[in-house]
Motif scaffolding. Structure first.
Motif, PDB file in Angstrom:
ATOM      1  N   ILE A  27       0.837  -1.206   0.000  1.00 28.23           N
ATOM      2  CA  ILE A  27       0.000   0.000   0.000  1.00 28.23           C
ATOM      3  C   ILE A  27       0.868   1.251   0.000  1.00 28.23           C
ATOM      4  O   ILE A  27       0.599   2.215  -0.726  1.00 28.23           O
ATOM      5  N   ASP A  28       1.922   1.237   0.808  1.00 33.98           N
ATOM      6  CA  ASP A  28       2.838   2.387   0.850  1.00 33.98           C
ATOM      7  C   ASP A  28       3.522   2.594  -0.497  1.00 33.98           C
ATOM      8  O   ASP A  28       3.706   3.735  -0.943  1.00 33.98           O
ATOM      9  N   LEU A  29       3.887   1.504  -1.136  1.00 33.25           N
ATOM     10  CA  LEU A  29       4.574   1.594  -2.423  1.00 33.25           C
ATOM     11  C   LEU A  29       3.657   2.161  -3.508  1.00 33.25           C
ATOM     12  O   LEU A  29       4.091   2.944  -4.363  1.00 33.25           O
ATOM     13  N   MET A  30       2.380   1.794  -3.461  1.00 30.70           N
ATOM     14  CA  MET A  30       1.445   2.192  -4.514  1.00 30.70           C
ATOM     15  C   MET A  30       0.702   3.487  -4.194  1.00 30.70           C
ATOM     16  O   MET A  30      -0.082   3.961  -5.015  1.00 30.70           O
ATOM     17  N   LYS A  31       0.957   4.064  -3.028  1.00 35.32           N
ATOM     18  CA  LYS A  31       0.189   5.216  -2.572  1.00 35.32           C
ATOM     19  C   LYS A  31       0.258   6.386  -3.550  1.00 35.32           C
ATOM     20  O   LYS A  31      -0.751   7.021  -3.860  1.00 35.32           O
ATOM     21  N   ILE A  54      -5.901  -5.334  -6.833  1.00 34.08           N
ATOM     22  CA  ILE A  54      -7.148  -4.569  -6.948  1.00 34.08           C
ATOM     23  C   ILE A  54      -7.948  -4.642  -5.650  1.00 34.08           C
ATOM     24  O   ILE A  54      -8.511  -3.639  -5.186  1.00 34.08           O
ATOM     25  N   LYS A  55      -8.006  -5.810  -5.054  1.00 33.35           N
ATOM     26  CA  LYS A  55      -8.759  -5.969  -3.810  1.00 33.35           C
ATOM     27  C   LYS A  55      -8.099  -5.240  -2.647  1.00 33.35           C
ATOM     28  O   LYS A  55      -8.780  -4.796  -1.717  1.00 33.35           O
ATOM     29  N   LEU A  56      -6.782  -5.096  -2.711  1.00 34.94           N
ATOM     30  CA  LEU A  56      -6.050  -4.490  -1.603  1.00 34.94           C
ATOM     31  C   LEU A  56      -6.199  -2.972  -1.574  1.00 34.94           C
ATOM     32  O   LEU A  56      -6.397  -2.375  -0.510  1.00 34.94           O
ATOM     33  N   LEU A  57      -6.132  -2.340  -2.732  1.00 33.49           N
ATOM     34  CA  LEU A  57      -6.151  -0.882  -2.794  1.00 33.49           C
ATOM     35  C   LEU A  57      -7.573  -0.341  -2.657  1.00 33.49           C
ATOM     36  O   LEU A  57      -8.551  -1.056  -2.845  1.00 33.49           O
ATOM     37  N   ASP A  58      -7.666   0.950  -2.336  1.00 34.29           N
ATOM     38  CA  ASP A  58      -8.972   1.585  -2.147  1.00 34.29           C
ATOM     39  C   ASP A  58      -9.739   1.666  -3.462  1.00 34.29           C
ATOM     40  O   ASP A  58      -9.154   1.861  -4.536  1.00 34.29           O
ATOM     41  N   SER A  59     -11.059   1.595  -3.355  1.00 31.95           N
ATOM     42  CA  SER A  59     -11.911   1.614  -4.546  1.00 31.95           C
ATOM     43  C   SER A  59     -11.823   2.931  -5.301  1.00 31.95           C
ATOM     44  O   SER A  59     -12.015   2.961  -6.520  1.00 31.95           O
ATOM     45  N   ASP A  60     -11.541   4.032  -4.598  1.00 33.94           N
ATOM     46  CA  ASP A  60     -11.471   5.316  -5.295  1.00 33.94           C
ATOM     47  C   ASP A  60     -10.319   5.359  -6.287  1.00 33.94           C
ATOM     48  O   ASP A  60     -10.341   6.144  -7.245  1.00 33.94           O
ATOM     49  N   LYS A  61      -9.315   4.493  -6.099  1.00 34.24           N
ATOM     50  CA  LYS A  61      -8.222   4.396  -7.067  1.00 34.24           C
ATOM     51  C   LYS A  61      -8.435   3.226  -8.017  1.00 34.24           C
ATOM     52  O   LYS A  61      -8.278   3.364  -9.235  1.00 34.24           O
ATOM     53  N   THR A  62      -8.803   2.071  -7.471  1.00 30.90           N
ATOM     54  CA  THR A  62      -8.903   0.875  -8.308  1.00 30.90           C
ATOM     55  C   THR A  62     -10.048   0.957  -9.309  1.00 30.90           C
ATOM     56  O   THR A  62     -10.008   0.307 -10.356  1.00 30.90           O
ATOM     57  N   SER A  63     -11.066   1.756  -9.009  1.00 26.18           N
ATOM     58  CA  SER A  63     -12.154   1.912  -9.979  1.00 26.18           C
ATOM     59  C   SER A  63     -11.623   2.530 -11.265  1.00 26.18           C
ATOM     60  O   SER A  63     -11.968   2.095 -12.370  1.00 26.18           O
TER      61      SER A  63
END
Length: 365
Positions: A27-31, A54-63
């Motif tokens: 998460i820190d790496l992809m922030k 996709i499941k790990l990151l927040d929906s506001d980004k993964t969408s």
């Protein structure tokens, strides 16, 4: 801002973090990674790894990531998500992007996904967009826009705009409609700020506004927006009611797709194909023009056969055959490029017959 570059070292680091299920580190790496770059990364991962990301990151980004993925990768990921998880992604998207994704889902789960969307108005708008042909302005438009009634005062208009703007990612224009939702014009922000708050909008708005019908072809919409340098254009139905808007980012996709088709057509490929399509599909796309080329070659061979006696007497003429064939091929490529460009830009003048005669004369010269 330094352009993102997906290096082999970074990809290895990400895959190792995924395999080790190091959630916090990942998460820190992809922030700070842009969603388009996340999509580029996901395209290089395995199906299981991409789904985990996709499941790990927040929906506001993964969408947004889902909209940028290759179609086959997106399909694989969606197959691994539950209806509720898909619905959560759709709620973060504008209606046009959400409708595109829903349209790719298996028919048997579409209703279930729609029912899981908590924002019922958003769900209704998505369903409404699914009614339109994807190769039309209706299939391209989004429902999110800011509109005001011509009978409102400026004060009420500002209040309504504030409420509507919460659901709009980017406000390109303010559209004016009547009581029947028919498009009347557009509202200038400058006029809105400089006029009296008690003044009716009908005394302020600009009645001239370019619009397109829901059944208009995307290529025609692109031409209109390009011609008039529009960032967005309203979409109306058959009786002139405002039903949505198309923004420049959607048109950029259309222009890119059309450019790819034109390039393939100029290269003698009869249908839209991708490099990773099956051999059968690639062969079927190339075969018609290759067959025509074969007929042309046989015709040229027959013509040369008529000069067999002369060639046998003057063998040196044979060495000019590759030169003549190469020149003919180059002329053909140039002519096809000009014709395809003219068709794409809709600037071919005169009949096709006259154009063919002209190109033949150029070839003879």
């Amino acid at each position: 801002m330094t352009p993102f570059k997906l290096t082999e070292e970074l990809l290895i680091q990400i895959t190792e973090l995924i395999d080790a299920q190091s959630e916090h580190a990942l998460i820190d790496l992809m922030k700070e990674v842009h969603f388009a770059d996340v999509a580029e990364i996901a395209n290089e991962l395995s199906e299981e790894q991409a789904t985990y990301l996709i499941k790990l990151l927040d929906s506001d980004k993964t969408s947004d990531v889902l909209t940028e993925l290759d179609e086959d990768v997106r399909e694989a990921i969606l197959n691994n998500l539950s209806s509720k998880e898909i619905a959560e992604e759709l709620e973060e998207l504008d209606t046009d992007d959400a409708a595109d994704i829903v349209g790719e889902l298996p028919k048997e789960i579409i209703q279930e996904v729609i029912s899981e969307i908590e924002d019922k108005e958003h769900a209704r708008n998505i369903v409404d967009l699914l009614r339109y042909d994807e190769n039309s302005a209706g299939g391209l438009m989004a429902k999110e826009l800011v509109k005001v009634n011509e009978n409102w005062t400026v004060l009420r208009c500002v209040k309504e705009m504030r409420a509507q703007a919460e659901n709009v990612t980017r406000v390109h224009s303010i559209y004016v409609v009547d009581d029947e939702e028919k498009l009347k014009g557009r509202l200038s922000l400058k006029d809105l700020l400089t006029t009296s708050t008690t003044n009716p909008i009908k005394n302020v708005y600009i009645p001239k506004v370019d619009s397109v019908n829901v059944n208009e072809k995307p290529e025609e919409v692109a031409k209109i927006m390009s011609k008039y340098d529009l960032e967005a254009i309203p979409v109306v139905d058959e009786i002139g009611r405002l039903v949505g808007r198309i923004t420049i980012d959607d048109i950029v996709d259309v222009i890119r797709e059309e450019a790819e088709k034109d390039y393939q057509l100029a290269a003698g490929i009869s249908q839209d194909v991708e490099a990773d399509d099956s051999i059968w599909i690639l062969t079927r796309a190339r075969l018609p023009w290759l067959f025509l080329g074969l007929l042309g070659g046989l015709g040229a061979a027959a013509i040369m056969g008529g000069f067999e006696e002369m060639i046998s007497k003057h063998a040196i003429l044979f060495f000019f055959t590759p030169l003549i064939a190469a020149m003919a091929g180059n002329v053909g490529v140039q002519s096809s490029a000009i014709i395809v460009q003219g068709l794409a830009n809709d600037d071919l003048k005169g009949s096709i017959g006259n154009r063919l005669v002209k190109e033949m004369l150029l070839a003879l010269l």
